[in-house]
Design an enzyme around this catalytic site. Structure first.
Site, PDB file in Angstrom:
ATOM      1  N   ASP A  66      -0.087   4.991   0.723  1.00 51.21           N
ATOM      2  CA  ASP A  66      -0.285   6.008   1.764  1.00 51.21           C
ATOM      3  C   ASP A  66      -0.450   5.367   3.144  1.00 51.21           C
ATOM      4  OD1 ASP A  66      -0.219   7.891  -0.271  1.00 51.21           O
ATOM      5  OD2 ASP A  66      -2.377   7.700  -0.628  1.00 51.21           O
TER       6      ASP A  66
ATOM      7  N   ASP B 286       0.860  -1.167   0.000  1.00 48.21           N
ATOM      8  CA  ASP B 286       0.000   0.000   0.000  1.00 48.21           C
ATOM      9  C   ASP B 286       0.906   1.230   0.000  1.00 48.21           C
ATOM     10  OD1 ASP B 286      -2.297   1.685   0.577  1.00 48.21           O
ATOM     11  OD2 ASP B 286      -1.462   1.782   2.602  1.00 48.21           O
TER      12      ASP B 286
END
Ligand SMILES: [Mg+2]
Ligand SMILES: [Zn+2]
Length: 542
Positions: free
Chosen positions: A368, A366
């Site tokens: 952020d 991922d």
């Protein structure tokens, strides 16, 4: 309620959207109306395995209709993207937490009293009882003899460990990492799981409950399509050795006969080409004799002349009996090619004969909150700040030959708060600071869009795996929220949660693997990663 507390169980049903699912839920919900209301399932999960294409659900914006009974059972849906029943059941049970998981097929019906008998089955389990099979009943027509397809369904009654109704203890499933997702069809995946659970030292027993499996009309070519199972037989042999049929208590099958039939046809063709009429005639006669014998074997136990549907069954049996030997042999050869990695085997083949689960070949991250500190809807490359130790952890993976990808929700695009160019500029800055990634998968949609890519849907993870040329079950996903974990589970990848202050406590508790930071997450995966580059032996599935 009975006096002893009932054992909590989850029901997991894989489906491709057959309407029979609603009937199953009616019969499951109907169980709860009587004195046995304490035996309701604690959780009901439907693994919706209808396929996806290009990031959109193939059946876009049409959620499964679970019926009123589905609502009353509080059934939850996990979308698994068309990866087959083994993968769908894995995503299903991994999104539950009950100590027992009851797998039901979407085309069974539960007679009244089923829940009570299931409760008794679970209540009587010994600590080492890993699985308890339901008894299957296949009602056949009473006014005529059954067709070939109906007899095939009736064969389920004697099948060992059929997942049409099979309860497994969660700890047994966890110990063997669930179903082997290299079985892409509803074939042999149940026997394979049972053998591995038993190899791990668990007992499998027959229970007292009975489940009804109705026969249903099948397509004309069903018996021909079923020959694809010969591929799965090749996988079984590769995984469990030449004695796998005895161990799985399954019959010998007709493959040898089919091989002789195909060889006879080959002799006839070769004789004709070489202008040797006697050889051609002998081959043709052998082929015709074997084909007619197969037809006879399939027709004799079936409907009689004068029975309803006799003519249609005879036609169906005639053309499929001619085609089946060639299909069976062809699929077996394709299966052997896949498990042995012969040249010409399909690239990215699902097979291979390493024990399940094979080592991880890729780590998907991922963006952020995981690779970089989260700045909501960030479109400014100068605001990119990597998380502690990210660069070193990623470089260690690169050195080891592990493939890397990014899977990121950017709903700011769909909301009109960000342009795609701004997202691309931020992504470029991330690569500048953290090194290259093999693939970037970005979902630009809002939650309302109902796309297949936005996490917790599996689309981004599946697309990243495909782009890297590895199957999803050879990927790990590292993320900071529950949606990352759920996307990984739905895709069949291994999730690791690295919580931040915004991560909810419930998401931390639900995650199977939690690490304090990115380097620790990579460390937690170390034992499951491919051997370091150089010493790796054909680790790539490409
Ligand atoms: Mg995040
Ligand atoms: Zn999307």
């Amino acid at each position: 309620m009975s006096d002893a507390p009932a054992t909590p169980y989850a029901v997991v049903v894989p489906t491709v959207g057959r309407p029979s699912l609603q009937r199953l839920f009616e019969t499951l919900d109907g169980q709860a109306g009587g004195p046995w209301s304490g035996h309701r399932p604690a959780e009901v999960v439907v693994a919706d395995d209808r396929p996806t294409t290009h990031g959109r659900w193939d059946v876009a914006d049409r959620p499964l209709d679970l019926g009123a009974a589905g609502d009353r059972l509080h059934a939850r849906v996990v979308r698994t993207g068309g990866r087959g029943p083994a993968a769908a059941r894995n995503a299903g049970w991994r999104s539950t937490s009950s100590p027992w998981v009851v797998f039901l097929d979407d085309d069974v019906e539960l007679p009244s009293g089923w829940a009570e008998l299931l409760a008794a089955d679970l209540g009587e389990a010994w600590p080492r009882t890993g699985g308890i099979q339901g008894r299957l009943h296949v009602p056949l027509p009473d006014d005529r003899r059954p067709t070939d397809a109906e007899r095939g369904t009736a064969g389920l009654q004697d099948a060992a460990w059929a997942t049409a109704d099979m309860a497994y203890r969660r700890s047994a499933l966890e110990e063997v990492s669930g179903f082997d997702e290299r079985f892409p069809r509803a074939y042999r995946e149940d026997a394979d799981l049972a053998l591995r659970v038993r190899d791990a030292g668990w007992d499998l027993v027959r229970g007292t409950r009975t489940t009804v499996h109705p026969v249903r009309p099948t397509a004309d070519g069903a018996s021909l399509r079923a020959q694809r199972g010969n591929r799965d037989d090749a996988t079984m042999r590769a995984l469990h050795g030449p004695a796998w049929r005895e161990r799985a208590a399954t019959g010998r099958g007709l493959l040898r006969r089919h091989a002789v039939t195909v060889a006879a046809a080959g002799v006839a063709a070769a004789g004709a080409l070489a202008r040797r009429p006697a050889v051609a005639a002998a081959g043709a006669a052998a082929w015709a004799g074997l084909t007619l014998d197969l037809l006879r074997r399939r027709v004799v136990p079936g409907p009689r002349p004068g029975d309803e549907g006799f003519g249609a069954e005879l036609r169906r049996m005639a053309w499929t009996s001619a085609a089946i030997p060639f299909a069976a042999v062809g699929h077996r050869i394709a299966g052997e090619a896949a498990v042995r990695g012969w040249p010409g085997a399909r690239a990215g083949s699902r097979a291979g004969n390493a024990p399940w689960p094979p080592p991880l070949a890729a780590v998907l991250l991922d963006r952020d909150g995981t690779l970089v500190h989260d700045v909501p809807y960030n479109g400014d490359p100068d605001a990119v700040r990597p998380t502690t130790g990210a660069r070193e952890a990623l470089d260690a993976l690169r050195t080891r030959g592990v493939l890397l990808g990014v899977v990121t929700n950017q709903s700011g695009v769909g909301r009109g708060l960000l342009t795609r160019d701004q997202v691309a500029a931020v992504d470029a800055r991330v690569e500048e600071l953290l090194g290259p990634f093999g693939t970037w998968q970005v979902c630009p949609h809002t939650p309302e869009h109902g796309c297949a890519c936005r996490k917790p849907a599996p689309g981004l993870v599946l697309a990243a795996a495909a782009a890297l040329g590895v199957p999803p079950w050879r990927c790990a996903v590292i993320g900071d929220v529950g949606a990352d974990v759920r996307a990984a589970v739905a895709a069949g990848a291994t999730p690791v949660l690295v919580p931040t202050p915004v991560t909810r406590q419930a998401e931390v508790e639900a995650a199977p693997l939690v690490a304090p930071d990115l380097p620790a997450a990579v460390g937690a995966l170390k034992d499951r990663l491919v051997a370091p580059a150089g010493r790796a032996r054909g680790g790539g599935a490409a």
